[in-house]
Write an enzyme that holds these catalytic residues in place. Structure first.
Site, PDB file in Angstrom:
ATOM      1  N   SER A   1       0.809  -1.238   0.048  1.00  0.00           N
ATOM      2  CA  SER A   1      -0.013  -0.076   0.058  1.00  0.00           C
ATOM      3  C   SER A   1       0.894   1.408   0.129  1.00  0.00           C
ATOM      4  O   SER A   1       2.129   1.210   0.364  1.00  0.00           O
ATOM      5  CB  SER A   1      -0.826  -0.073   1.310  1.00  0.00           C
ATOM      6  OG  SER A   1      -1.537   1.211   1.241  1.00  0.00           O
TER       7      SER A   1
ATOM      8  N   TYR B   1      -2.306  -1.377  10.264  1.00  0.00           N
ATOM      9  CA  TYR B   1      -2.177  -1.828   8.917  1.00  0.00           C
ATOM     10  C   TYR B   1      -0.765  -1.038   8.510  1.00  0.00           C
ATOM     11  O   TYR B   1      -0.265  -1.790   7.686  1.00  0.00           O
ATOM     12  CB  TYR B   1      -3.493  -1.004   8.320  1.00  0.00           C
ATOM     13  CG  TYR B   1      -3.608  -1.054   6.852  1.00  0.00           C
ATOM     14  CD1 TYR B   1      -4.401  -2.111   6.265  1.00  0.00           C
ATOM     15  CD2 TYR B   1      -3.278  -0.006   5.873  1.00  0.00           C
ATOM     16  CE1 TYR B   1      -4.430  -2.260   4.724  1.00  0.00           C
ATOM     17  CE2 TYR B   1      -3.286  -0.192   4.555  1.00  0.00           C
ATOM     18  CZ  TYR B   1      -4.002  -1.113   4.017  1.00  0.00           C
ATOM     19  OH  TYR B   1      -4.062  -1.305   2.590  1.00  0.00           O
TER      20      TYR B   1
HETATM   21  N1  LIG Z   1      -8.654  -0.173  -1.403  1.00  0.00           N
HETATM   22  C1  LIG Z   1      -7.603   0.464  -1.404  1.00  0.00           C
HETATM   23  O1  LIG Z   1      -7.654   2.084  -1.200  1.00  0.00           O
HETATM   24  C2  LIG Z   1      -6.182   0.014  -1.021  1.00  0.00           C
HETATM   25  C3  LIG Z   1      -5.081   0.730  -1.087  1.00  0.00           C
HETATM   26  C4  LIG Z   1      -3.912  -0.003  -0.981  1.00  0.00           C
HETATM   27  C5  LIG Z   1      -3.533  -1.268  -0.830  1.00  0.00           C
HETATM   28  N2  LIG Z   1      -4.849  -2.079  -0.830  1.00  0.00           N
HETATM   29  C6  LIG Z   1      -4.917  -3.507  -0.641  1.00  0.00           C
HETATM   30  O2  LIG Z   1      -5.252  -4.189  -1.750  1.00  0.00           O
HETATM   31  C7  LIG Z   1      -5.638  -5.435  -1.511  1.00  0.00           C
HETATM   32  C8  LIG Z   1      -7.019  -5.715  -1.828  1.00  0.00           C
HETATM   33  O3  LIG Z   1      -7.913  -4.890  -1.314  1.00  0.00           O
HETATM   34  P1  LIG Z   1      -9.215  -4.202  -2.011  1.00  0.00           P
HETATM   35  O4  LIG Z   1      -9.164  -2.781  -1.863  1.00  0.00           O
HETATM   36  O5  LIG Z   1      -9.509  -5.094  -2.978  1.00  0.00           O
HETATM   37  O6  LIG Z   1     -10.172  -4.491  -0.637  1.00  0.00           O
HETATM   38  P2  LIG Z   1     -11.688  -5.747  -0.662  1.00  0.00           P
HETATM   39  O7  LIG Z   1     -11.836  -5.537   0.727  1.00  0.00           O
HETATM   40  O8  LIG Z   1     -12.274  -5.365  -1.763  1.00  0.00           O
HETATM   41  O9  LIG Z   1     -10.593  -7.062  -0.831  1.00  0.00           O
HETATM   42  C9  LIG Z   1      -9.994  -7.801   0.088  1.00  0.00           C
HETATM   43  C10 LIG Z   1     -10.094  -9.186  -0.210  1.00  0.00           C
HETATM   44  O10 LIG Z   1      -9.134  -9.790   0.836  1.00  0.00           O
HETATM   45  C11 LIG Z   1     -10.159 -10.929   1.313  1.00  0.00           C
HETATM   46  N3  LIG Z   1      -9.712 -11.332   2.658  1.00  0.00           N
HETATM   47  C12 LIG Z   1      -9.635 -10.560   3.505  1.00  0.00           C
HETATM   48  N4  LIG Z   1      -9.382 -11.362   4.686  1.00  0.00           N
HETATM   49  C13 LIG Z   1      -8.846 -12.378   4.072  1.00  0.00           C
HETATM   50  C14 LIG Z   1      -8.466 -13.697   4.946  1.00  0.00           C
HETATM   51  N5  LIG Z   1      -8.135 -13.650   6.238  1.00  0.00           N
HETATM   52  N6  LIG Z   1      -8.147 -14.828   4.281  1.00  0.00           N
HETATM   53  C15 LIG Z   1      -8.456 -14.621   2.968  1.00  0.00           C
HETATM   54  N7  LIG Z   1      -8.960 -13.617   2.278  1.00  0.00           N
HETATM   55  C16 LIG Z   1      -9.111 -12.516   2.973  1.00  0.00           C
HETATM   56  C17 LIG Z   1     -11.466 -10.518   1.330  1.00  0.00           C
HETATM   57  O11 LIG Z   1     -12.626 -11.378   1.387  1.00  0.00           O
HETATM   58  C18 LIG Z   1     -11.580  -9.661  -0.004  1.00  0.00           C
HETATM   59  O12 LIG Z   1     -12.051 -10.571  -1.044  1.00  0.00           O
HETATM   60  C19 LIG Z   1      -5.479  -5.561  -0.003  1.00  0.00           C
HETATM   61  O13 LIG Z   1      -4.246  -6.014   0.550  1.00  0.00           O
HETATM   62  C20 LIG Z   1      -5.410  -4.008   0.529  1.00  0.00           C
HETATM   63  O14 LIG Z   1      -4.745  -3.759   1.815  1.00  0.00           O
HETATM   64  C21 LIG Z   1      -6.072  -1.557  -1.042  1.00  0.00           C
END
Ligand SMILES: NC(=O)c1ccc[n+]([C@@H]2O[C@H](COP(=O)([O-])OP(=O)(O)OC[C@H]3O[C@@H](n4cnc5c(N)ncnc54)[C@H](O)[C@@H]3O)[C@@H](O)[C@H]2O)c1
Length: 250
Positions: free
Chosen positions: A129, A142
């Protein structure tokens, strides 16, 4: 020609927090997109905190696909915020660190073993991130986990390099997924506004980025992932690729 194969593992439907993990409908939607695009998919519900479960799912999936693993996206993550470090409870810390750090460790450990066994090299891409590059107030667990997986990535890149396995991290700024598009992040970043709206949230972030956009789209992160996965990136390893419109430069 072999069809491109996808092995999807996601916790799905165990609902631990708001907005919660993917739902059964999300899972079915993801599955339904693969075959029309010419691929094949095996999808398994697994909690990445459960090492034995991750290993079993990957091994069983790979058997169905003939044993070769080329690209791994360690993407599962949860977001938690709202308290300064001095007020974060052990429960919250453990929940976040267990998924965002230990879950990535489990995925990289299993994938590394399977790629070594297959002997074809590979590319492991870990989603960190912008919070894996700079400090973020009120997002301590986080931010700590997202920095820690950079250390994990660098170590894995060193240890797996001799097997031609590359390991890199992605660093997106806010991506317009359900993780960020809900009231709680709006309140986090606009604490003085009583009922902040998405428009106010967008305006704030437009001002914070050298390229003035409210956020990036999932496709932007996917494009970066695809480039790290490709043969054109065959000597990219140990790298931190930002998808952040310049956000972390300030
Ligand atoms: N959305 C943002 O702004 C953002 C920014 C930077 C980084 N990220 C990172 O991107 C990645 C994807 O996030 P996203 O935005 O698609 O969010 P999201 O919540 O839409 O997706 C996260 C996914 O992880 C799965 N998950 C959560 N805990 C889990 C576990 N213990 N075991 C298996 N699966 C699990 C959820 O079911 C979901 O499908 C994450 O690592 C997040 O930290 C997101």
């Amino acid at each position: 020609m072999r069809k491109p194969s996808t092995l999807l593992i996601d916790v799905s439907t165990i609902g631990v927090r708001d907005p919660g993990p993917a739902t059964e409908a999300d899972l079915q939607e993801a599955i339904a997109q693969v075959e029309p695009a010419g691929g094949q998919i095996v999808a398994t519900k697994v909690d990445v905190r459960d090492y034995a479960g991750v290993e079993k799912a990957l091994r069983e999936g790979l058997e169905k696909f003939g044993g070769r693993l080329d690209v791994v996206s360690a993407n599962a993550g949860i977001f938690a915020f709202g308290a300064e470090l001095v007020d974060i409870t052990d429960t919250e810390w453990d929940e976040v660190v267990d998924t965002d750090l230990k879950g990535v460790f489990h995925t990289v450990k299993t994938a590394g073993k399977l790629m070594i066994e297959a002997g074809n090299g590979g590319s492991v891409i870990i989603t960190s991130s912008a919070a894996g590059i700079k400090g973020t107030q009120n997002v301590g667990a986080y931010t700590s986990a997202k920095h820690a997986i950079v250390g994990l990535m660098k170590t894995a890149a060193l240890e797996l390099g001799r097997h031609h396995i590359r390991v890199n991290t992605l660093h997106p700024t806010s991506v317009r997924t359900k993780m960020i598009l809900n009231d709680a992040p709006y309140k986090l970043f606009l604490p003085d506004v009583e009922n902040p709206t998405i428009e106010q949230f967008d305006d704030l972030f437009v001002q914070m980025r050298p390229i003035p956009v409210a956020g990036v789209e999932s496709e932007d992160v996917t494009n970066a992932l695809m480039s790290l996965a490709s043969d054109e990136a065959r000597y990219f390893t140990g790298a931190q690729l930002k998808v952040d419109a310049g956000f972390t430069l300030r």
